[in-house]
Enzyme design. Structure first.
Site, PDB file in Angstrom:
ATOM      1  N   ASP A  65       0.889  -1.187  -0.014  1.00 53.16           N
ATOM      2  CA  ASP A  65      -0.160   0.043  -0.067  1.00 53.16           C
ATOM      3  C   ASP A  65       0.929   1.176  -0.022  1.00 53.16           C
ATOM      4  O   ASP A  65       1.608   1.545   0.994  1.00 53.16           O
ATOM      5  CB  ASP A  65      -1.054   0.156   1.214  1.00 53.16           C
ATOM      6  CG  ASP A  65      -2.148  -0.971   1.049  1.00 53.16           C
ATOM      7  OD1 ASP A  65      -2.781  -0.826   0.390  1.00 53.16           O
ATOM      8  OD2 ASP A  65      -2.092  -1.890   2.095  1.00 53.16           O
ATOM      9  N   ARG A  73       4.110   2.957   2.854  1.00 47.58           N
ATOM     10  CA  ARG A  73       5.008   2.098   3.919  1.00 47.58           C
ATOM     11  C   ARG A  73       6.168   2.351   3.705  1.00 47.58           C
ATOM     12  O   ARG A  73       7.105   2.054   4.568  1.00 47.58           O
ATOM     13  CB  ARG A  73       4.433   0.702   3.215  1.00 47.58           C
ATOM     14  CG  ARG A  73       3.135   0.120   3.257  1.00 47.58           C
ATOM     15  CD  ARG A  73       2.472   0.692   4.416  1.00 47.58           C
ATOM     16  NE  ARG A  73       0.884   0.243   4.739  1.00 47.58           N
ATOM     17  CZ  ARG A  73       0.028   0.794   5.232  1.00 47.58           C
ATOM     18  NH1 ARG A  73       0.299   1.882   5.953  1.00 47.58           N
ATOM     19  NH2 ARG A  73      -1.304   0.124   5.086  1.00 47.58           N
ATOM     20  N   LYS A 170      -9.701   0.899  -5.009  1.00 45.57           N
ATOM     21  CA  LYS A 170     -10.158   0.361  -3.861  1.00 45.57           C
ATOM     22  C   LYS A 170     -11.208   1.655  -3.363  1.00 45.57           C
ATOM     23  O   LYS A 170     -10.823   2.873  -3.644  1.00 45.57           O
ATOM     24  CB  LYS A 170      -9.219  -0.088  -2.886  1.00 45.57           C
ATOM     25  CG  LYS A 170      -8.308   1.126  -2.573  1.00 45.57           C
ATOM     26  CD  LYS A 170      -6.935   0.382  -1.657  1.00 45.57           C
ATOM     27  CE  LYS A 170      -5.978   1.461  -1.100  1.00 45.57           C
ATOM     28  NZ  LYS A 170      -5.025   0.876  -0.424  1.00 45.57           N
ATOM     29  N   HIS A 171     -12.091   1.298  -2.374  1.00 49.03           N
ATOM     30  CA  HIS A 171     -12.564  -0.019  -1.870  1.00 49.03           C
ATOM     31  C   HIS A 171     -14.074  -0.154  -2.278  1.00 49.03           C
ATOM     32  O   HIS A 171     -14.746   0.320  -1.920  1.00 49.03           O
ATOM     33  CB  HIS A 171     -12.729   0.288  -0.263  1.00 49.03           C
ATOM     34  CG  HIS A 171     -11.123   0.434   0.280  1.00 49.03           C
ATOM     35  ND1 HIS A 171     -10.835   1.898   0.228  1.00 49.03           N
ATOM     36  CD2 HIS A 171     -10.325  -0.101   0.869  1.00 49.03           C
ATOM     37  CE1 HIS A 171      -9.446   1.714   0.723  1.00 49.03           C
ATOM     38  NE2 HIS A 171      -9.223   0.672   1.254  1.00 49.03           N
ATOM     39  N   HIS A 183     -11.332  -1.621   9.850  1.00 52.12           N
ATOM     40  CA  HIS A 183     -10.177  -2.242  10.662  1.00 52.12           C
ATOM     41  C   HIS A 183     -10.469  -2.715  12.059  1.00 52.12           C
ATOM     42  O   HIS A 183     -10.336  -3.590  12.582  1.00 52.12           O
ATOM     43  CB  HIS A 183      -8.782  -1.180  10.612  1.00 52.12           C
ATOM     44  CG  HIS A 183      -8.384  -1.055   9.347  1.00 52.12           C
ATOM     45  ND1 HIS A 183      -8.847   0.097   8.710  1.00 52.12           N
ATOM     46  CD2 HIS A 183      -7.539  -1.572   8.533  1.00 52.12           C
ATOM     47  CE1 HIS A 183      -7.860   0.159   7.613  1.00 52.12           C
ATOM     48  NE2 HIS A 183      -7.287  -0.920   7.466  1.00 52.12           N
ATOM     49  N   ASP A 254     -10.088  -7.078   0.974  1.00 48.15           N
ATOM     50  CA  ASP A 254      -9.363  -6.389   1.961  1.00 48.15           C
ATOM     51  C   ASP A 254      -8.643  -7.345   2.874  1.00 48.15           C
ATOM     52  O   ASP A 254      -9.229  -8.597   2.879  1.00 48.15           O
ATOM     53  CB  ASP A 254     -10.053  -5.121   2.390  1.00 48.15           C
ATOM     54  CG  ASP A 254      -9.366  -4.068   3.141  1.00 48.15           C
ATOM     55  OD1 ASP A 254      -8.408  -4.348   3.233  1.00 48.15           O
ATOM     56  OD2 ASP A 254      -9.783  -3.140   3.292  1.00 48.15           O
TER      57      ASP A 254
END
Length: 353
Positions: A65, A73, A170-171, A183, A254
């Protein structure tokens, strides 16, 4: 030759352990997702990816990501911090042409920097709408207006394509209208399908019609359409996306360890149900013990159609040279857009999908 399996998993740390190696070589595995904990510098990252790629033929898909803004990241040691997509959207609102040029330039920079170290794909761009409701989406989205998101996403994807990287939007079918974060909670979007169709769904349909190579499904329940989260829904994936729209790209779940995925059962049932709904690759992140459970107990039959879709997600064209990149006028252009737009966001959930 070993076919790509339907699981995308991660590693415990920046080096491959014997347990990691066993999981990666299992026939159920088809990809690896990397996080901030795997990045200790550009050279070690490239070595880690080369080691992963050497384990299988064809090599496992390598993903990350790396949207920009709060979701990025790899930072430092040559990785240029990227603006949030919302900043590009604000520029687009002021100057349409400048916004489109910035989107294409920064989509290219994001992709080319990743391809330099051997990454195949980034889960980008975000096609959700920034309605000012979802904190987890927010400025990760280009704009609130579907037409702006469509235009900027097309430009961003064009830049990724120039760098030899397939895009994953996404999403699907849209996370921007619910405040709960999938999450850690169970978001539910209670709007009727007709409302979703003329708003949040428009970027996904427009990009699916242009055959964006990949889409990631949301762990959001839309009870007026189906009582299952979209990533487990035969209606959202099998009926709408595949049959009605005729979409032939790859569909990714996901992260199946997110709280919102728990409505589908234990990890074994989550994998089985999302694949049965039409997902091509199921993500299991940050829980190697759950990967072990799935690999020991779940039968995951091969699928030529799935493997063909996933094969289109590999990076294409020669890997760029770092030294050559930094001398490129296109690189200088991208840096100029970054200077204009600015970057100031910390990473959001550095070890979550």
């Amino acid at each position: 030759m070993t076919a790509l399996g339907p699981l995308m998993i991660d590693l415990a740390g920046p080096e491959i352990t014997p347990a990691d190696r066993r999981r990666l070589q299992h026939p159920s595995t088809g990809g690896v997702i990397l996080f901030a904990r795997h990045f200790e510098g550009r050279a070690p990252l490239a070595e880690l990816i080369a080691e992963i790629r050497a384990l299988r033929r064809p090599h496992l898909l390598i993903a990350v990501d790396q949207e920009g803004g709060r979701v990025q990241r790899f930072k430092g040691d040559g990785f240029v911090p990227l603006p949030a997509m919302g900043r590009i959207g604000r520029l687009f609102a002021e100057d349409r042409q400048a916004g489109l040029e910035a989107a294409r330039s920064l989509g290219w920079l994001m992709a080319v920097q990743l391809r330099e170290v051997g990454v195949d794909l980034s889960f980008a761009p975000v096609l959700d709408l920034d309605r000012g409701i979802s904190g987890v989406i927010g400025d990760r989205a280009f704009d609130e207006r579907p037409e702006a998101v469509i235009a900027l996403a097309i430009a961003w994807i064009g830049g990724m394509h120039d760098a030899g990287m397939a895009a994953v939007g996404k999403h699907y079918p849209g996370h921007g209208a619910v405040a709960a974060d999938s999450h850690i909670a169970h978001p539910v979007d209670r709007r009727p399908f007709a409302t979703i169709e003329r708003t949040d769904l428009r970027p996904f349909k427009a990009l699916a019609e242009r055959l964006i190579p990949g889409l990631m499904a949301a762990h959001v329940i839309y009870p007026e359409v189906d009582d299952q989260p979209a990533g487990f829904s035969p209606v959202w994936i099998g009926e709408i996306l595949r049959r009605q729209w005729g979409y032939e790209g790859a569909v990714f779940s996901d992260d199946l360890t997110m709280a919102a995925a728990s409505t589908a059962g234990e990890i074994e049932q989550r994998v089985e149900r999302c694949l049965a709904a039409g997902v091509d690759m199921a993500l299991i992140c940050n829980h190697p013990e759950l990967v072990d459970r799935v690999q020991k107990t779940v039968s995951l039959p091969s699928s030529a159609q799935r493997e063909a879709r996933l094969a289109r997600m590999f990076g294409h064209g020669p890997l760029p040279s770092e030294g050559r990149l930094e001398r490129s006028p296109r690189y200088a252009e991208a840096l100029a857009w970054i200077d204009r737009l600015g970057v100031d966001e910390p990473d959001l959930f550095p070890d979550r999908a």
